[in-house]
Design an enzyme around this catalytic site. Structure first.
Site, short mmCIF file in Angstrom:
data_model
loop_
_atom_site.label_atom_id
_atom_site.label_comp_id
_atom_site.label_asym_id
_atom_site.label_seq_id
_atom_site.Cartn_x
_atom_site.Cartn_y
_atom_site.Cartn_z
N HIS A 191 1.22 -1.37 0.18
CA HIS A 191 0.42 0.12 -0.20
C HIS A 191 0.83 0.90 -0.14
O HIS A 191 0.79 2.15 -0.85
CB HIS A 191 -0.41 0.42 1.37
CG HIS A 191 -1.84 -1.07 1.43
ND1 HIS A 191 -2.00 -1.57 2.59
CD2 HIS A 191 -3.15 -1.21 0.57
CE1 HIS A 191 -3.02 -2.78 2.34
NE2 HIS A 191 -3.23 -2.33 1.10
N LYS B 68 -1.16 -7.40 -6.83
CA LYS B 68 -0.80 -8.57 -6.75
C LYS B 68 -2.25 -9.37 -6.66
O LYS B 68 -2.69 -10.57 -7.27
CB LYS B 68 -0.63 -8.40 -5.02
CG LYS B 68 -1.16 -10.48 -4.45
CD LYS B 68 -0.85 -10.09 -3.12
CE LYS B 68 -1.84 -9.75 -1.80
NZ LYS B 68 -4.06 -10.58 -2.32
#
Ligand code: PAF
Length: 279
Positions: A35, A149
């Site tokens: 993140h 991902k």
């Protein structure tokens, strides 16, 4: 660091910065380096940066999974602040995002929602698009950042943006990995230490498949062999896809862009990962 809990406050704040480039990093919190890499990317391109933290109930097809989803709000805010105090955080309550009923909207995903992750997690991608479309309406970003991902999620969001002419650039970023190669995920903290260490074999296998296997069948054989050495891990699926059509392919070297997708479960935690096969 500015934290906004209501849609009204958020919209008012956004109006003040009308005309400057806005970047949105949608998250469900429990922030990790993946993140943070998205936030840093936005800092380089955007002037008005927003991180949303919202555990979206409609994308969980299992109540137990929702309940055990990790929550670390204080740490999350510290992590964001350590990057820049100028970043805005949108931290809505469930009733703010779903004022009437907690339910997903309907989307045409050209069947991308019915394969791979969508098979074991019915309704998951409908929930993701529901919250992403709401966040886009509230924050009205120029750029929105997502990690590779969750490759199927990324493709579904890109596809939806393109086919509906949503005026937002979807910016993808490579997966960030733990030292042993395990793809970073907020759920990794739910794993025991020994399984988290062992899970590094997944990316090692994917990398070896890319190097030595000639086609999808060989990849499947190799992965089955590798998973047989790690019996705690259940292989949910493995697939080579043409990145453009998302169709499963065998002779992946004939395609310009192909990816190997994998999903496995261990200790009640679902792990997903992928690797580009063509570069
Ligand atoms: O990738 C995630 O964390 C979530 O699916 C997202 C995009 C924040 C939507 O809730």
């Amino acid at each position: 660091m500015p934290v906004f809990k209501t849609i009204l406050e958020t919209k008012k704040q956004r109006i003040k910065y009308n005309g400057s480039k806005c970047g949105l990093i949608p998250t469900m919190g429990s922030l990790h380096k993946g993140h943070l890499s998205l936030i840093k990317k936005s800092l380089k391109r955007d002037d008005d940066i927003w991180v949303s933290i919202f555990i979206n109930p409609t994308q969980f097809n299992c109540e137990k999974d929702l309940k055990k989803y990790p929550k670390n709000l204080d740490e999350d805010l510290e992590k964001i602040k350590s990057i820049s105090k100028k970043i805005n955080v949108f931290l809505p309550a469930e009733s703010e995002i779903y004022p009437k009923k907690i339910e997903s909207s309907k989307f045409n995903m050209n069947n991308l929602n019915n394969i791979f992750e969508g098979v074991d997690r019915p309704g998951h991608f409908e929930g993701v698009l529901t919250v992403v479309s709401k966040l886009f309406k509230i924050i009205n970003p120029d750029n929105a950042y997502f990690g590779e991902k969750d490759f199927q999620q990324l493709c579904i969001i890109k596809n939806w943006q393109k086919h509906n002419n949503i005026p937002v650039n979807i910016i993808a970023s490579p997966t960030i990995r733990e030292k042993n190669g395990l793809a970073m995920s907020s759920r990794n903290c739910l794993l025991s230490k020994s399984i988290r260490n062992e899970a590094g074999f997944i990316f090692k296998s994917l990398s070896e498949c890319k190097k030595i296997c000639r086609n999808g069948n060989e990849i499947k054989e190799k992965l089955l062999e590798d998973f047989n050495k790690h019996l705690a891990f259940k292989l949910n699926y493995v697939a080579c896809i043409d990145t453009n059509s998302f169709l499963e392919i065998n002779e992946f070297r004939k395609f310009k862009e192909s990816r190997l997708l994998i999903s496995a479960s261990v200790e009640g935690v679902r792990l997903i990962d992928n690797i580009a096969l063509n570069n």
